[in-house]
Write a protein that holds these residues in place. Sequence first.
Motif, PDB file in Angstrom:
ATOM      1  N   GLY A  16       0.837  -1.192   0.000  1.00  0.00           N
ATOM      2  CA  GLY A  16       0.000   0.000   0.000  1.00  0.00           C
ATOM      3  C   GLY A  16       0.876   1.249   0.000  1.00  0.00           C
ATOM      4  N   GLY A  56      -1.737  -1.127   3.339  1.00  0.00           N
ATOM      5  CA  GLY A  56      -1.180  -0.324   4.444  1.00  0.00           C
ATOM      6  C   GLY A  56      -1.332   1.179   4.275  1.00  0.00           C
ATOM      7  N   ARG A  60      -4.136  -0.891   8.386  1.00  0.00           N
ATOM      8  CA  ARG A  60      -3.423  -2.113   8.792  1.00  0.00           C
ATOM      9  C   ARG A  60      -4.085  -2.658  10.041  1.00  0.00           C
ATOM     10  N   GLY A  61      -4.308  -3.962  10.033  1.00  0.00           N
ATOM     11  CA  GLY A  61      -4.999  -4.594  11.142  1.00  0.00           C
ATOM     12  C   GLY A  61      -4.345  -4.318  12.486  1.00  0.00           C
ATOM     13  N   ASP A  76      -8.011  -6.777  10.874  1.00  0.00           N
ATOM     14  CA  ASP A  76      -7.447  -7.463   9.701  1.00  0.00           C
ATOM     15  C   ASP A  76      -8.449  -7.493   8.548  1.00  0.00           C
ATOM     16  N   THR A 137      -5.204 -13.145   1.673  1.00  0.00           N
ATOM     17  CA  THR A 137      -5.514 -14.575   1.640  1.00  0.00           C
ATOM     18  C   THR A 137      -6.983 -14.813   2.025  1.00  0.00           C
ATOM     19  N   ASN A 139      -7.907 -14.382   5.071  1.00  0.00           N
ATOM     20  CA  ASN A 139      -7.857 -14.779   6.497  1.00  0.00           C
ATOM     21  C   ASN A 139      -7.133 -13.730   7.330  1.00  0.00           C
ATOM     22  N   THR A 144      -0.371  -9.450   3.084  1.00  0.00           N
ATOM     23  CA  THR A 144      -0.463  -9.538   1.623  1.00  0.00           C
ATOM     24  C   THR A 144       0.843 -10.098   1.033  1.00  0.00           C
TER      25      THR A 144
HETATM   26  N1  UDP Z   1      -4.539  -8.777   5.902  1.00  0.00           N
HETATM   27  C1  UDP Z   1      -5.028  -9.933   6.495  1.00  0.00           C
HETATM   28  N2  UDP Z   1      -4.898 -11.127   5.828  1.00  0.00           N
HETATM   29  C2  UDP Z   1      -4.278 -11.238   4.622  1.00  0.00           C
HETATM   30  C3  UDP Z   1      -3.749 -10.059   4.033  1.00  0.00           C
HETATM   31  C4  UDP Z   1      -3.892  -8.848   4.697  1.00  0.00           C
HETATM   32  O1  UDP Z   1      -5.578  -9.880   7.582  1.00  0.00           O
HETATM   33  O2  UDP Z   1      -4.196 -12.347   4.070  1.00  0.00           O
HETATM   34  C5  UDP Z   1      -4.766  -7.461   6.554  1.00  0.00           C
HETATM   35  C6  UDP Z   1      -3.794  -7.144   7.670  1.00  0.00           C
HETATM   36  O3  UDP Z   1      -4.479  -6.462   8.678  1.00  0.00           O
HETATM   37  C7  UDP Z   1      -2.826  -6.197   6.984  1.00  0.00           C
HETATM   38  C8  UDP Z   1      -3.727  -5.437   6.036  1.00  0.00           C
HETATM   39  O4  UDP Z   1      -4.660  -6.423   5.599  1.00  0.00           O
HETATM   40  O5  UDP Z   1      -2.220  -5.319   7.909  1.00  0.00           O
HETATM   41  C9  UDP Z   1      -3.048  -4.808   4.852  1.00  0.00           C
HETATM   42  O6  UDP Z   1      -2.136  -5.710   4.265  1.00  0.00           O
HETATM   43  P1  UDP Z   1      -0.544  -5.511   4.396  1.00  0.00           P
HETATM   44  O7  UDP Z   1      -0.188  -4.960   5.737  1.00  0.00           O
HETATM   45  O8  UDP Z   1       0.082  -6.794   3.983  1.00  0.00           O
HETATM   46  O9  UDP Z   1      -0.323  -4.406   3.302  1.00  0.00           O
HETATM   47  P2  UDP Z   1       1.042  -3.681   2.846  1.00  0.00           P
HETATM   48  O10 UDP Z   1       1.973  -3.648   4.019  1.00  0.00           O
HETATM   49  O11 UDP Z   1       1.605  -4.505   1.728  1.00  0.00           O
HETATM   50  O12 UDP Z   1       0.571  -2.347   2.380  1.00  0.00           O
END
Ligand code: UDP
Length: 239
Positions: A16, A56, A60-61, A76, A137, A139, A144
Amino acid sequence: MRNKPVYKRVVLKLSGEALQGRQAHGIDASILDSLAEQIAEIRRMGVEVAVVLGGGNIFRGQSGTTRYKIERAVGDYMGMLATVINGLAFQDALEKKDVATRVMTAIEMHQIAEPYIRRRAIRHLEQGRVIIFVAGTGNPYFTTDTAAALRAMEINADAILKATKVDGVYSDDPMKNKKAKKFASLKYMDVLNKKLKVMDATAVSLCMDNYLPIVVFDQTKSGNIKKIILGEKIGTVVN
Ligand code: UDP
């Protein structure tokens, strides 16, 4: 430099943050446009592309848990929904470049995206459509990055191209430590043992178990994606 792609099918992982550029959050239209153009370029070379988007830049969860006192799993799910927003914006940017796309989601929402079905995803790639995988995913407690590793395995991708803001993997944070050394290549085990910031451990071990190379590169330099596709040694290769 060769002019034939060394990879036939790739998964491009864009965080993100990659989409927000210099903004504090949200989506930077010029970054979206530049990334879409780079993908259009490798599509014209015949490379099959799937993009996994992070969220993100929106939510973010984990930070939701601490900041807003939301239960982790709920946060999440909010994070996964954030990736859908990014996915729709990215689809629009690609379609403006006449790139055929499909958004496939791990959480069903028929009105705006196709449900993820492995065989259908492979069919889209064979038809030359760029797939944008959203909702991670599906879940909670995953990332990601792990979604990118999982989808790459499922669609038999040749590599994951992991976009970052630095030009590879360093022994320390190069922004803070001038003596930090850049690795041209690394073994999966080194990444795990040294806790190097490539992707999270779940994603790295999934790649290790299935021999899937990860190419970490600087997404702020336009043209890098094409260079990797043509086999130029930029960034860090984990294999
Ligand atoms: N997330 C999740 N399950 C997944 C992928 C993402 O719960 O399979 C949620 C998690 O809260 C995560 C948010 O989605 O913080 C955003 O994804 P991520 O932090 O991987 O994004 P990036 O850091 O790549 O922007």
